[in-house]
Design a protein around this motif. Structure first.
Motif, PDB file in Angstrom:
ATOM      1  N   ILE A   1      39.882  52.772  40.378  1.00 41.33           N
ATOM      2  CA  ILE A   1      39.320  51.742  39.506  1.00 41.33           C
ATOM      3  C   ILE A   1      40.442  50.812  39.092  1.00 41.33           C
ATOM      4  O   ILE A   1      41.445  51.233  38.522  1.00 41.33           O
ATOM      5  N   ASP A   2      40.288  49.555  39.457  1.00 40.95           N
ATOM      6  CA  ASP A   2      41.265  48.473  39.337  1.00 40.95           C
ATOM      7  C   ASP A   2      42.445  48.725  40.277  1.00 40.95           C
ATOM      8  O   ASP A   2      42.851  49.866  40.508  1.00 40.95           O
ATOM      9  N   SER A   3      42.940  47.633  40.819  1.00 46.22           N
ATOM     10  CA  SER A   3      43.963  47.763  41.866  1.00 46.22           C
ATOM     11  C   SER A   3      45.327  47.310  41.385  1.00 46.22           C
ATOM     12  O   SER A   3      46.276  47.282  42.164  1.00 46.22           O
TER      13      SER A   3
ATOM     14  N   ILE B   1      42.948  42.640  40.289  1.00 45.20           N
ATOM     15  CA  ILE B   1      42.474  42.455  41.665  1.00 45.20           C
ATOM     16  C   ILE B   1      43.633  42.269  42.649  1.00 45.20           C
ATOM     17  O   ILE B   1      43.455  42.426  43.860  1.00 45.20           O
ATOM     18  N   GLY B   2      44.837  41.949  42.128  1.00 42.95           N
ATOM     19  CA  GLY B   2      45.964  41.569  42.992  1.00 42.95           C
ATOM     20  C   GLY B   2      46.314  42.622  44.027  1.00 42.95           C
ATOM     21  O   GLY B   2      46.701  42.308  45.153  1.00 42.95           O
TER      22      GLY B   2
ATOM     23  N   SER C   1      47.269  49.202  34.149  1.00 47.11           N
ATOM     24  CA  SER C   1      46.780  50.534  34.530  1.00 47.11           C
ATOM     25  C   SER C   1      45.750  50.487  35.651  1.00 47.11           C
ATOM     26  O   SER C   1      45.021  49.502  35.807  1.00 47.11           O
ATOM     27  N   CYS C   2      45.720  51.580  36.393  1.00 50.03           N
ATOM     28  CA  CYS C   2      44.662  51.834  37.376  1.00 50.03           C
ATOM     29  C   CYS C   2      44.193  53.266  37.121  1.00 50.03           C
ATOM     30  O   CYS C   2      44.928  54.063  36.542  1.00 50.03           O
TER      31      CYS C   2
ATOM     32  N   LEU D   1      36.388  47.289  40.705  1.00 43.31           N
ATOM     33  CA  LEU D   1      37.197  46.384  39.881  1.00 43.31           C
ATOM     34  C   LEU D   1      36.428  46.009  38.618  1.00 43.31           C
ATOM     35  O   LEU D   1      35.240  45.655  38.690  1.00 43.31           O
ATOM     36  N   THR D   2      37.128  46.086  37.476  1.00 39.52           N
ATOM     37  CA  THR D   2      36.472  45.711  36.220  1.00 39.52           C
ATOM     38  C   THR D   2      36.217  44.211  36.178  1.00 39.52           C
ATOM     39  O   THR D   2      35.224  43.757  35.631  1.00 39.52           O
TER      40      THR D   2
END
Ligand SMILES: [Zn+2]
Length: 239
Positions: free
Chosen positions: A45-47, A79-80, A32-33, A71-72
């Motif tokens: 939030i998060d990629s 992060i990818g 999820s993002c 990023l958490t």
């Protein structure tokens, strides 16, 4: 995976007034993002991984309005997406805790892992959450980074006070029935510490909605006495 499949495997969920969640169902797990909207700007939030972040930006975010990416932590499924994101949006600030720097730059492997991460980044890619500008961007986004170490050394959740939602990253997972479960053990650096962070969060944010990366949403109705047994005793089997 080509982006052609993304519309089929992506579920968009409205979490609260300012927050939407995008769940990519990869079959073996959901990644999820989140999109947080604040004063006409969007914050990711998060990629995710692969081209997830750029897919979301191109389809859901009018890219000139991208404020920042938070990023958490630095595991590859979070992060990818920064790789393609930076190609399309080289100036977008990408924030992560400085405690993750040694792992995301390839200086050393995450604790309990033998090898360094496959995808590593020059540290100039990032702004630390702890820096002054990192803190200002959190204010701009209406969120606050909350240090929740254990799953990784610099893992953070993001709390949205106005909506009372905690974007929990990999602090927890949920099972098929939507029950709260520990983070995936094989990918967790320090499980007792992760569970301690989990207990602290449940006590600190009673009644908040927890939104989980590899899972669904859970209302924090756990009074101290009702916390799941596995949270206080990691040797108890949670399944
Ligand atoms: Zn993780």
């Amino acid at each position: 995976m080509t982006t052609l499949f993304y519309p089929i495997i992506t579920k968009k969920k409205i979490i609260s007034q300012h927050i939407e969640k995008f769940e990519f169902n990869l079959g073996i797990m959901v990644v999820s993002c989140w999109r947080v909207e604040q004063e006409g700007r969007y914050y990711l939030i998060d990629s995710g991984m692969g081209k997830m972040a750029s897919y979301l930006l191109n389809n859901y975010m009018e890219n000139q309005k991208l404020g920042a990416v938070f990023l958490t932590h630095g595991h590859s499924d979070h992060i990818g997406g920064v790789v393609t994101l930076k190609q399309s949006f080289p100036n977008a600030p990408v924030l992560i805790s400085q405690l993750e720097f040694p792992y995301i730059s390839g200086e050393k492997p995450y604790p309990k892992r033998k090898k360094t991460e496959k995808k590593v980044f020059p540290l100039s890619t990032f702004l630390s959450l702890e820096s002054e500008s990192g803190q200002q961007l959190q204010k701009d986004a209406g969120i606050e980074a909350v240090f929740t170490p254990g799953h990784s050394p610099g893992h953070h959740c993001f709390y949205h006070a106005e909506d009372d939602v905690l974007i929990a990253g990999d602090l927890f997972t949920t099972n098929g029935a939507g029950q709260l479960k520990p983070p995936m053990k094989q990918y967790t650096a320090d499980l007792p510490l992760a569970l301690k962070s989990g207990r602290t969060i449940l006590e600190k944010y009673p009644k908040s909605l927890l939104s989980i990366c590899h899972g669904t949403e859970v209302e924090n109705n756990f009074g101290e006495s009702e916390q799941p047994a596995w949270l206080t005793n990691p040797t108890i089997k949670e399944q």
